[in-house]
Design a protein around this motif. Structure first.
Motif, mmCIF file in Angstrom:
data_model
loop_
_atom_site.group_PDB
_atom_site.id
_atom_site.type_symbol
_atom_site.label_atom_id
_atom_site.label_comp_id
_atom_site.label_asym_id
_atom_site.label_seq_id
_atom_site.Cartn_x
_atom_site.Cartn_y
_atom_site.Cartn_z
ATOM 1 N N VAL A 27 0.906 -1.524 0.353
ATOM 2 C CA VAL A 27 -0.080 -0.125 -0.014
ATOM 3 C C VAL A 27 0.854 1.350 0.173
ATOM 4 C CG1 VAL A 27 -1.927 -0.922 0.691
ATOM 5 C CG2 VAL A 27 -0.192 0.018 2.185
ATOM 6 N N PRO A 28 0.392 2.230 -0.612
ATOM 7 C CA PRO A 28 1.103 3.164 -0.539
ATOM 8 C C PRO A 28 1.305 3.897 0.915
ATOM 9 C CG PRO A 28 -0.941 3.995 -2.032
ATOM 10 C CD PRO A 28 -1.092 2.445 -1.203
ATOM 11 N N ALA A 29 2.419 4.728 1.359
ATOM 12 C CA ALA A 29 2.561 5.188 2.957
ATOM 13 C C ALA A 29 1.416 6.467 2.539
ATOM 14 C CB ALA A 29 4.197 5.592 2.923
ATOM 15 N N ARG A 30 1.881 6.609 3.588
ATOM 16 C CA ARG A 30 0.511 7.659 4.063
ATOM 17 C C ARG A 30 1.390 8.930 5.074
ATOM 18 N NH1 ARG A 30 -5.493 8.637 7.154
ATOM 19 N NH2 ARG A 30 -6.112 10.885 6.884
ATOM 20 N N LEU A 31 1.927 9.873 4.173
ATOM 21 C CA LEU A 31 3.194 10.596 5.054
ATOM 22 C C LEU A 31 2.245 11.870 5.284
ATOM 23 C CD1 LEU A 31 5.854 10.155 2.415
ATOM 24 C CD2 LEU A 31 4.843 8.389 4.805
ATOM 25 N N ASP A 32 1.553 12.701 5.185
ATOM 26 C CA ASP A 32 0.857 13.196 5.084
ATOM 27 C C ASP A 32 -0.974 13.782 5.844
ATOM 28 O OD1 ASP A 32 -0.042 17.041 5.143
ATOM 29 O OD2 ASP A 32 0.130 16.773 2.976
ATOM 30 N N LEU A 33 -1.392 14.169 7.143
ATOM 31 C CA LEU A 33 -1.941 13.961 7.631
ATOM 32 C C LEU A 33 -2.276 15.500 7.769
ATOM 33 C CD1 LEU A 33 -1.930 11.590 10.756
ATOM 34 C CD2 LEU A 33 -2.405 11.093 8.091
ATOM 35 N N SER A 34 -1.995 16.166 6.989
ATOM 36 C CA SER A 34 -2.179 17.987 6.914
ATOM 37 C C SER A 34 -3.974 17.838 6.665
ATOM 38 C CB SER A 34 -1.359 19.072 6.286
ATOM 39 O OG SER A 34 -1.493 18.509 4.832
ATOM 40 N N GLN A 35 -4.770 17.313 5.573
ATOM 41 C CA GLN A 35 -6.044 17.301 5.445
ATOM 42 C C GLN A 35 -6.744 16.480 6.073
ATOM 43 O OE1 GLN A 35 -6.593 20.079 2.998
ATOM 44 N NE2 GLN A 35 -4.476 20.204 3.428
ATOM 45 N N ALA A 36 -6.486 16.034 7.074
ATOM 46 C CA ALA A 36 -7.476 15.202 8.257
ATOM 47 C C ALA A 36 -8.103 16.070 8.994
ATOM 48 C CB ALA A 36 -6.268 14.131 8.747
#
Lengths: 216, 238
Positions: A27-36
């Motif tokens: 799975v692609p790495a989720r590196l950014d939570l700025s939009q969460a």
């Protein structure tokens, strides 16, 4: 080949393969939570429940597996954002917990841990640096559980998310070359390298069981 | 099925079963252990001479004759390697003790060596009495180390395989028992929750000749691998 030989051969293969990690999809790495959308604290609602893999077996370890994906809840603490998964722990004495972050291709959830009491208050925090690599490029932590610790909250560690590591693994394998009615084993060595990116997503396994006896 | 095939299959089965007989992994809890202040790191059980292992060889396919040839070649490699470690006054036990004690002190423990004479590999069967060796805890470590190539076409890299046991000095209760493996060959043969450390690519030697031809780097690689195991030891005892 006799029937018992086939069974024995199958058992050998099963034992040999059982030591290998199940091949999981990448799975692609989720590196950014700025939009969460993140809350200010962990919600214990939706805690995963640990269950025995051996129904009816007394004192068998309890286990739960959870994927922390794109829809996982997150918290924001002083601008530091983390995804998380809560696990409900059984009560009892002489128990230990094993927390394992399992790679999904090159993506590895970068874990830290909170142990919370019945009311949800933090009883103990364990940092990312206490998770060490184990077989199959997993990140693992083992702890003895203390009285009153009823929830394990596995959170991503924002300080290490986005960094990566390349692990080299060495091994040998054997193939049999038929010679008449027997076979000659041929041994070869091999190496593999895996680049792992620490991420806010991945797969977590939590196991709770009795602390084993020390005898070998 | 021939007797040879049956024997081979049973041998493989025995190997598979033996791989399951691994050390139970018991985590340490400093608080539950009573916040010990002092750790005596017992003189480790480790060979004086580093191993130099070629894991997969042609000889393995040729029974006893092949095994004898392999043993001779390994002994020759180890003697050659010993010359370079001796010339540099390198001791695997010394490296582990020095680094572990330094790291445990940094973690707030009063750590020192607990000098003992060992007569066999593995954990001690009987620990020194609290009167003979004062301290809160005893750390018993057994390890093997050296260089390992998985096969003829793979490079030599340092390896360390260590088993650790910490006991309370007063009643010898087991406070911790773990396995740490640096550059593990075939991770199916170690406990599922053992600590594994991948080898540092800076210390890679394409073959044994390359290893011997670069002795300073070869010894440094081994020293650093043992240092990584010492670091993991200290982490497990935080």
């Amino acid at each position: 080949m006799g029937g018992w030989i086939r069974i024995a051969a199958a058992a050998v293969c099963a034992i040999a393969l059982s030591g290998c990690a199940t091949v999981r999809e990448s799975v692609p790495a989720r590196l950014d939570l700025s939009q969460a959308t993140c809350a200010s604290d962990v919600s214990l609602a939706g805690a995963a429940v640990l269950v025995s893999e051996k129904q009816g077996a007394k004192d068998a370890p309890l286990k739960a597996t959870a994927r922390i994906g794109d829809t996982a809840p997150c918290i924001d603490q002083a601008g530091q954002r983390s995804t998380y998964q809560v696990f409900s722990l059984p009560g009892g004495e002489g128990l230990m917990i094993t927390v394992v972050s399992v790679p999904l291709g090159g993506t590895l959830f970068s874990p830290r841990l909170q142990l919370r009491d019945e009311a949800g208050a933090i009883a103990r925090e364990v940092g990312r640096d206490m998770f060490l690599f184990g077989a199959g490029n997993t990140l693992q932590l083992q702890l003895r559980l203390r009285a009153g610790e009823r929830y394990a909250v596995v959170l991503s560690d924002p300080k290490t998310v986005g960094t990566s590591v390349t692990n080299i693994a060495t091994g040998t394998s054997m193939t049999g070359v038929p010679v008449g009615t027997a076979f000659v084993p041929i041994y070869t060595g091999h190496e593999n390298s895996a680049k792992l990116t620490f991420a806010h997503n991945g797969e977590i396994v939590v196991i709770v069981g009795a602390v084993p006896a020390a005898e070998k | 099925m021939s007797t040879i095939s049956r024997t081979s299959l049973l041998f493989v089965f025995a190997l598979a079963i033996s791989a399951c007989a691994t050390l139970p992994q018991i985590p340490y809890d400093r608080t539950a252990a009573g916040n010990p202040k002092t750790i005596r790191v017992l003189t480790p059980a480790a060979p004086e001479k580093a191993s130099v292992v070629l894991a997969a060889t042609v000889g393995q396919s040729f029974g006893l004759i092949g095994a004898l040839i392999d043993a001779g070649m390994q002994s020759s490699r180890e003697s050659d390697f010993e010359k370079i470690t001796t010339a540099r006054s390198f001791s695997g036990k010394g490296a582990y003790l020095r680094k572990t004690i330094e790291l445990l002190k940094a973690a707030g423990y009063d750590a020192s060596e607990g000098p003992i004479q060992r007569t066999e590999r593995g954990f001690l069967k009987q620990y020194p009495s609290a009167a003979d060796m004062p301290g809160d805890t005893l750390l018993d470590v057994s390890f093997n180390y050296g260089y390992l190539a998985a096969g003829m076409s793979t490079p030599y890299r340092p390896f360390v395989y260590a088993e650790l046991k910490m006991v309370r000095a007063s009643d010898k209760a087991v406070l911790m028992q773990r396995t740490i493996a640096y550059n593990t060959l075939n991770t199916v043969n170690i406990p599922e929750t053992a600590v594994t450390i991948a080898p540092d690519p800076a210390y890679e030697f394409k073959d044994f000749d390359a290893l011997i031809a670069d002795p300073d780097r070869a010894v440094k690689g081994l020293d650093e691998a043992i240092g990584q195991v010492a670091t993991a030891t200290a982490t497990l005892l935080r």
